[in-house]
Write a protein that holds these residues in place. Structure first.
Motif, PDB file in Angstrom:
ATOM      1  N   LEU A  67     -20.226 -20.912 -58.687  1.00 33.16           N
ATOM      2  CA  LEU A  67     -20.021 -20.609 -57.333  1.00 33.16           C
ATOM      3  C   LEU A  67     -21.102 -19.919 -56.526  1.00 33.16           C
ATOM      4  CD1 LEU A  67     -16.196 -19.643 -57.898  1.00 33.16           C
ATOM      5  CD2 LEU A  67     -17.139 -21.669 -56.639  1.00 33.16           C
ATOM      6  N   PRO A  68     -20.957 -19.931 -55.273  1.00 34.04           N
ATOM      7  CA  PRO A  68     -21.910 -19.136 -54.520  1.00 34.04           C
ATOM      8  C   PRO A  68     -22.335 -17.579 -54.985  1.00 34.04           C
ATOM      9  CG  PRO A  68     -20.710 -20.584 -53.051  1.00 34.04           C
ATOM     10  CD  PRO A  68     -20.163 -20.449 -54.324  1.00 34.04           C
ATOM     11  N   THR A  69     -23.269 -17.172 -55.120  1.00 37.19           N
ATOM     12  CA  THR A  69     -23.853 -15.824 -55.709  1.00 37.19           C
ATOM     13  C   THR A  69     -23.143 -14.594 -54.960  1.00 37.19           C
ATOM     14  OG1 THR A  69     -25.835 -16.684 -56.577  1.00 37.19           O
ATOM     15  CG2 THR A  69     -25.785 -14.354 -56.594  1.00 37.19           C
ATOM     16  N   TYR A  70     -23.192 -14.855 -53.507  1.00 40.18           N
ATOM     17  CA  TYR A  70     -22.937 -13.552 -52.700  1.00 40.18           C
ATOM     18  C   TYR A  70     -21.711 -13.799 -52.084  1.00 40.18           C
ATOM     19  CZ  TYR A  70     -27.785 -12.421 -53.579  1.00 40.18           C
ATOM     20  OH  TYR A  70     -28.879 -11.917 -53.970  1.00 40.18           O
ATOM     21  N   THR A  71     -21.083 -14.744 -51.782  1.00 40.20           N
ATOM     22  CA  THR A  71     -19.822 -15.056 -51.089  1.00 40.20           C
ATOM     23  C   THR A  71     -19.029 -16.244 -51.410  1.00 40.20           C
ATOM     24  OG1 THR A  71     -20.464 -13.552 -49.125  1.00 40.20           O
ATOM     25  CG2 THR A  71     -18.512 -14.671 -48.653  1.00 40.20           C
TER      26      THR A  71
END
Length: 801
Positions: free
Chosen positions: A224-228
């Motif tokens: 999944l995306p790292t930041y959000t």
């Protein structure tokens, strides 16, 4: 992909609305004249009736809806030989006073044998394919009965020797949760530790950090995306409390307080055509589409697409967010083979993202109530770009053996122009030093395993053997610019950075994690006593280079982590459990705010002991847990700014949660957590006995929904959130106050022609309170204060057609 037990893939449980029930001990005969052509060989061991029916339905490839109350405490003698589908069910149900009722092509539900009494069942939606759990929603619709447990498969919460909550897609929609940070506001064990308008989201579970990198996607880490993480892609969200290394292996950032798993959406047997228009204050507007279809013989093939576009200004001055998401899910469900793949892309651009507020040693804690403007510079920005995908498979090698595996990958590019906020005096002054920061990531992850069911005498076994491999490399770079000054209470606009005064070193890091896990769940006394024993061998290899020069802090270490859980079904409604879990975590990395930036520390071991109880009253459930987690403590020295370990921390706590619909039209969701967090073995005993920083004693969450009588379709909602005070440092000198927040809302559902329309309105932080919601986390490499989000209005309209 979490390996889902084949005998529970299709027969998903749905609680029924019982008006009256009287079961006869006699069995009603069923005609098999039209079913004989479909005879095949089955082997279903004797045991609980629920397990036998689930096993048979899974092997037969049919959908079965069951009211748990009907089968609770009943047993079956099993079967062996060739049977048609309805004939096999009849043999398993013999003498139970229950019979099969057809609901359509290859779909059935279980009902008592008629004896003059009436039975009314709530409508169900039963689908049988990996990763799809429609039909097992608990009363109230906000929480699911079953959750994904990686290595251990997917199980009912009453059969799980751990503390776990699974939130449904309805909970996501009705809360208007745009990101994972919005959804976790319902859970007292979880807190957000980064500003909602910041560069990234981060959380704590039971007081320990959880990074987005440690959120799994169908059981695979780092995809999944790292930041959000956008919530429009989620069908379910599993929140697991306690170390999860046995379940899914070591996580990329080594979270120990718990884990989160996002379950992707799948096409259902009913066509999905949905559009949602949304608006959030100040002026964010956008829309989301959700389209799903099944096709082919017996609807074996499925396709599901979710897309989002939203942009506009937030409540903070000169802050705007532009986000896009597209996720495509494909699946195939055959008699023995189940396949799925998910491909996604997200982009998020944030202007003037907020940073945590650090407090210098000589400065007092700033007043959050006096922060009324965005202290982030208007030229600061955060741009994230993530492309990811997974392929998952399950194959029933025989009636008792299943093979499974999954492959995932992600490629990400992140670009930030930011500045730290470190308050240096009581007046709120801080230095603005712009920093251009880039990060490129590549992730590849693999898992494969085999699951076997068998009996030894009167003991049932579910043996799982799995191997996993995780490979992530990332490159950090950037530049520094000249400094200026600003103020937390009266922000000063500084010039846009133009000429760099220093280039940062180009740091390249490789993380390679591998492991092999073995577990056995033994069932005694018709599976009323379940004992899970397991261990995972893990190897952690980390290397780094700075401007092409190999670093000295890399390592290559391995460890065997044992775990175990015991669950006893004291009654049909009460389960008691205990567990012991160990986990190996990747070592911390010194943050950019420390004097030893990017130094990598060795891996460490965490340990948890937990006992608990779960009570299922049918309309509502209550769970309770007492736990203790130990791990090393880290800090950035306030004077030297050197980051490193300093003693140990022990979190001992109690959790109590409630969910369901105790009264018709009244739904509850929430709970309370108490933590006694103590520091031990600190340098020279300086902080021994102190409370660990950033850990409130009490977290309380309680949400309620009320269907207004006489106004069909109208529901009023409210949610209260409370956290007690927290210390900023190990010395326990600086402290932030306790805080509370109230959210209210309403939704109205109605039908126009053949279109279902739902209008939703929510107000978060109704009183518009300003407070420090978090002091970070005591095991966090970048501690700091998180400012609350101002009053925010959310509106949406969903049209299903």
């Amino acid at each position: 992909m979490p390996a889902v037990r084949p005998l529970r893939l299709r027969p998903l449980l749905k609680l029924s609305l019982m008006l009256s029930l009287s079961a006869s001990p006699l069995f009603a005969a069923v005609s098999y004249a039209e079913d004989t052509a479909a005879r095949r060989s089955y082997q279903v061991p004797a045991g609980s009736l629920s397990a036998a029916l689930t096993r048979f339905a899974g092997l037969a490839g049919v959908n079965l809806s069951v009211d748990p109350a009907l089968v609770s405490g009943r047993t079956s003698s099993g079967l062996s030989g060739e049977y048609a589908v309805e004939e096999g069910f009849a043999r398993l149900l013999q003498g139970s006073g229950l019979q099969l009722q057809p609901m359509g092509a290859q779909a059935y539900r279980l009902v008592p044998v008629p004896d003059g009494s009436s039975l009314e069942l709530a409508p169900t939606s039963i689908l049988g394919t990996t990763g799809l759990y429609d039909g097992d929603t608990y009363a109230g619709g906000q929480v699911a009965r079953r959750g994904s447990q990686g290595l251990l498969g997917t199980r009912d919460f009453m059969e799980t020797p751990f503390s776990m909550t699974t939130y449904t897609a309805d909970a996501v929609k009705n809360q208007q949760a745009r990101t994972l940070g919005d959804l976790i506001a319902s859970d007292p064990s979880v807190r957000a530790t980064n500003p909602a308008g910041g560069r990234y989201e981060q959380f704590t579970i039971r007081g320990f950090s959880l990074f987005n990198s440690d959120v799994s996607y169908n059981g695979l880490y780092g995809v999944l995306p790292t930041y959000t993480i956008d919530m429009e892609m989620a069908d379910r969200v599993d929140i697991f409390k306690g170390p999860t290394q046995l379940i899914n292996g070591i996580s990329p950032r080594g979270s120990v307080g718990g884990g989160i798993n996002v379950v992707p959406k799948r096409a259902t047997d009913k066509d999905i055509n949905s559009f949602t228009g949304n608006w959030a204050s100040d002026s964010q507007a956008g829309g989301a589409v959700d389209v799903g279809r099944r096709f082919g013989e017996d609807n074996k093939f499925g396709i599901r697409f979710n897309g989002v576009k939203q942009s506009g200004d937030t409540e903070w001055d000169h802050q705007s967010v532009d986000r896009e998401m597209a996720v495509l899910g494909l699946d195939f469900r055959g008699e023995r083979l189940r396949l799925s793949t998910d491909i996604g892309h997200t982009e998020r651009d944030t202007d003037a993202p907020q940073e945590r507020v650090q407090v210098a040693a000589a400065a007092p804690v700033p007043s959050a109530n006096d922060v009324r403007r965005n202290y982030a510079q208007s030229w600061s920005k955060a741009s994230t770009n993530d492309t990811f995908g997974t392929v998952n498979a399950e194959y029933d090698l025989s009636d008792n053996v299943m093979l499974y595996g999954g492959v995932g990958a992600r490629k990400s590019n992140h670009d930030f122009l930011r500045h730290a906020v470190s308050v240096t005096n009581a007046a709120g002054a801080f230095t603005v030093q712009p920093r251009d920061f880039t990060r490129d990531e590549n992730v590849r992850t693999y898992t494969a395993g085999v699951r076997n069911w068998f009996h030894t005498c009167a003991v049932s076994h579910e043996v799982n053997l799995a191997a996993s491999y995780f490979d992530m490399d990332f490159t950090n770079g950037g530049a520094r610019y000249g400094t200026a000054t600003s103020n937390l209470y009266n922000p000063v606009q500084t010039p846009t950075p133009s000429t760099a005064i220093r280039q940062d070193a180009k740091v390249y890091t490789e993380n390679k994690f591998s492991g092999v896990a073995l577990s056995d769940t033994l069932g005694f006394f018709d599976d009323r006593l379940l004992l899970t024993l397991g261990a995972r061998w893990q190897r952690v290899k980390v290397d780094d280079w700075s401007d092409g020069i190999k670093g000295k802090t890399g390592y290559d270490e391995e460890k065997v982590s044992p775990s175990g859980g015991l669950l006893f079904k004291a009654t049909d409604k009460l389960s008691l459990y205990a567990n012991y879990m160990e986990g190996l975590s990747q070592g911390k990395i010194a943050p950019s705010t420390s004097s030893n930036e990017d130094e990598i520390f060795p891996p460490f071991i965490s340990r948890q002991v937990e006992v608990g109880a779960k009570y299922d009253a049918g309309a509502f459930a209550v769970t309770a847990a007492v736990f203790r987690i130990k791990q090393p403590a880290y800090e950035t020295n306030a004077t030297t700014r050197l980051f490193g370990p300093n003693g140990k921390r022990q979190n001992s706590g109690v959790e109590l949660s409630v969910f369901g619909e105790p009264l018709k039209g009244v739904r509850l969701l929430g709970g309370v957590m108490y933590i006694d967090s103590e520091l031990k073995d600190t340098t020279n005993g300086a902080w021994d006995g102190n409370r660990a920083p950033a850990t409130p004693k009490y977290n309380v969450n309680l949400g309620a929904e009320w269907d207004v009588p006489g106004l069909e379709g109208l529901t009023l909602t409210s949610r209260g959130i409370y956290s007690s005070s927290q210390y900023l440092d190990q010395s326990n000198v600086k402290e932030i106050d306790a805080w509370n927040r109230l959210d209210v809302g309403a939704r109205y559902g109605f039908k126009v022609d053949d279109k279902h329309i739902t209008l939703r309105a929510n107000v978060e932080n109704v009183a518009d309170k300003r407070y420090w919601s978090s002091a970070g986390a005591s095991d966090d490499s970048e501690p700091g204060l998180t400012l609350s989000t101002p009053r925010t209005y959310l509106l949406s309209a969903t049209v299903d057609f």
